[in-house]
Enzyme design. Structure first.
Site, short mmCIF file in Angstrom:
data_model
loop_
_atom_site.label_atom_id
_atom_site.label_comp_id
_atom_site.label_asym_id
_atom_site.label_seq_id
_atom_site.Cartn_x
_atom_site.Cartn_y
_atom_site.Cartn_z
N GLY A 138 101.43 -0.66 7.62
CA GLY A 138 101.76 0.76 7.54
C GLY A 138 100.66 1.73 7.93
O GLY A 138 100.93 2.77 8.51
N ASP A 144 99.32 4.20 4.15
CA ASP A 144 100.24 5.19 4.69
C ASP A 144 100.78 6.10 3.59
O ASP A 144 100.82 7.31 3.73
CB ASP A 144 101.39 4.52 5.47
CG ASP A 144 102.05 3.37 4.71
OD1 ASP A 144 101.70 3.12 3.54
OD2 ASP A 144 102.93 2.71 5.29
N ASP A 184 103.38 5.59 -3.48
CA ASP A 184 104.73 5.74 -4.04
C ASP A 184 104.67 5.36 -5.53
O ASP A 184 104.30 6.19 -6.36
CB ASP A 184 105.69 4.87 -3.22
CG ASP A 184 107.14 4.97 -3.66
OD1 ASP A 184 107.46 5.85 -4.47
OD2 ASP A 184 107.96 4.17 -3.19
N PHE A 239 112.93 8.56 1.42
CA PHE A 239 112.41 7.45 2.21
C PHE A 239 112.10 7.91 3.62
O PHE A 239 112.97 8.39 4.32
CB PHE A 239 113.39 6.27 2.23
CG PHE A 239 112.73 5.01 2.70
CD1 PHE A 239 111.99 4.24 1.82
CD2 PHE A 239 112.82 4.62 4.02
CE1 PHE A 239 111.34 3.09 2.26
CE2 PHE A 239 112.18 3.46 4.47
CZ PHE A 239 111.44 2.70 3.58
N ASP A 294 107.70 2.18 8.04
CA ASP A 294 108.84 1.46 8.61
C ASP A 294 110.03 1.36 7.67
O ASP A 294 109.91 1.51 6.45
CB ASP A 294 108.43 0.03 8.93
CG ASP A 294 108.27 -0.82 7.66
OD1 ASP A 294 107.46 -0.43 6.80
OD2 ASP A 294 108.97 -1.84 7.52
P1 IMP Z 1 103.74 1.64 -3.86
O1 IMP Z 1 103.15 0.31 -4.13
O2 IMP Z 1 105.09 1.81 -4.49
O3 IMP Z 1 102.83 2.81 -4.12
O4 IMP Z 1 104.15 1.67 -2.36
C1 IMP Z 1 103.29 1.74 -1.34
C2 IMP Z 1 103.85 0.99 -0.16
O5 IMP Z 1 105.29 1.03 -0.12
C3 IMP Z 1 103.40 1.68 1.09
O6 IMP Z 1 102.25 1.06 1.57
C4 IMP Z 1 104.57 1.51 2.02
O7 IMP Z 1 104.41 0.31 2.73
C5 IMP Z 1 105.77 1.35 1.14
N1 IMP Z 1 106.56 2.61 1.04
C6 IMP Z 1 106.68 3.43 -0.02
N2 IMP Z 1 107.46 4.49 0.24
C7 IMP Z 1 107.85 4.34 1.54
C8 IMP Z 1 108.66 5.15 2.40
O8 IMP Z 1 109.19 6.22 2.08
N3 IMP Z 1 108.82 4.65 3.67
C9 IMP Z 1 108.26 3.49 4.10
N4 IMP Z 1 107.49 2.73 3.32
C10 IMP Z 1 107.29 3.15 2.05
MG MG Z 2 102.41 -0.31 3.24
#
Ligand code: IMP
Ligand code: MG
Length: 179
Positions: A44, A100, A103, A152, A159
């Site tokens: 990402g 990237d 979340d 999203f 992606d």
């Molecule tokens: P976390 O572990 O939930 O903080 O998510 C982080 C990872 O989830 C990022 O590195 C992205 O690869 C993926 N991700 C989270 N939200 C999105 C989105 O809206 N679009 C695409 N990838 C996402």
């Molecule tokens: Mg990622």
């Protein structure tokens, strides 16, 4: 085969480029000319890191770490896999982890815990996007490009099932319902 989704522009390429230049300047000021090892989370952060690191003026190394947290759909599975190479040389270094999007926080919380074991001199994080959502793991990034609502998004490295990373802008994904 045609796509089962469409995308709607949220942040244009020009706006991204401007913000990336500003972030680069913030990061240059923060490190004050000291050497930095940038660890990008793949896939990402590929495009973001490529642009961001070209704004850095000090001595810079760029390393990649393969991490996956989304396995398929648009929701986090909560499980984070890190393909941690044994030759990552981070001891005593200023490390800047670049991703990237932030979340649920699980990816960066897991990665910073793992990289902290390498005894870096400092460990900071930079994300292009910060989703305004309650975190599963408390985590705030040190450098943030844009804060966005809970939707999203794809493009500029982000992606949906491996697609749309190559879009030059950040776009919201919308599913096309079969008629
Ligand atoms: P976390 O572990 O939930 O903080 O998510 C982080 C990872 O989830 C990022 O590195 C992205 O690869 C993926 N991700 C989270 N939200 C999105 C989105 O809206 N679009 C695409 N990838 C996402
Ligand atoms: Mg990622």
């Amino acid at each position: 085969m045609s796509k089962e989704w469409t995308t709607k522009k949220l942040i244009g390429a020009g706006e991204i480029a401007r913000r990336v230049r500003e972030l680069g300047a913030e990061i240059n000021t923060h490190y004050g000319g000291e050497e930095v090892t940038v660890v990008m989370l793949l896939n990402g952060a590929l495009y973001f890191t490529a642009d961001l690191t070209r704004e850095l003026t000090g001595k810079v190394k760029v390393e990649g770490l393969k991490v996956s947290s989304y396995h398929g759909g648009t929701n986090s599975t909560g499980k984070v896999d890190i393909d941690e190479r044994s030759d990552l040389d981070l001891a005593g270094r200023h490390v800047l982890v670049v991703d990237d999007i932030l979340d649920t926080g699980q990816t960066l919380a897991t990665v910073t815990r793992a990289l902290g074991q390498h005894s870096p001199r400092s460990l900071q994080t930079c994300v292009l996007l910060d989703k305004a959502v309650p975190r599963a793991e408390e985590f705030e990034a040190d450098f943030v490009g844009f804060t966005i609502a809970n939707q999203f998004v794809v493009g500029y490295g982000l992606d949906y099932q491996g697609y749309e990373r190559n879009l030059p802008s950040i776009e919201v994904l919308e599913f096309v319902s079969p008629t």
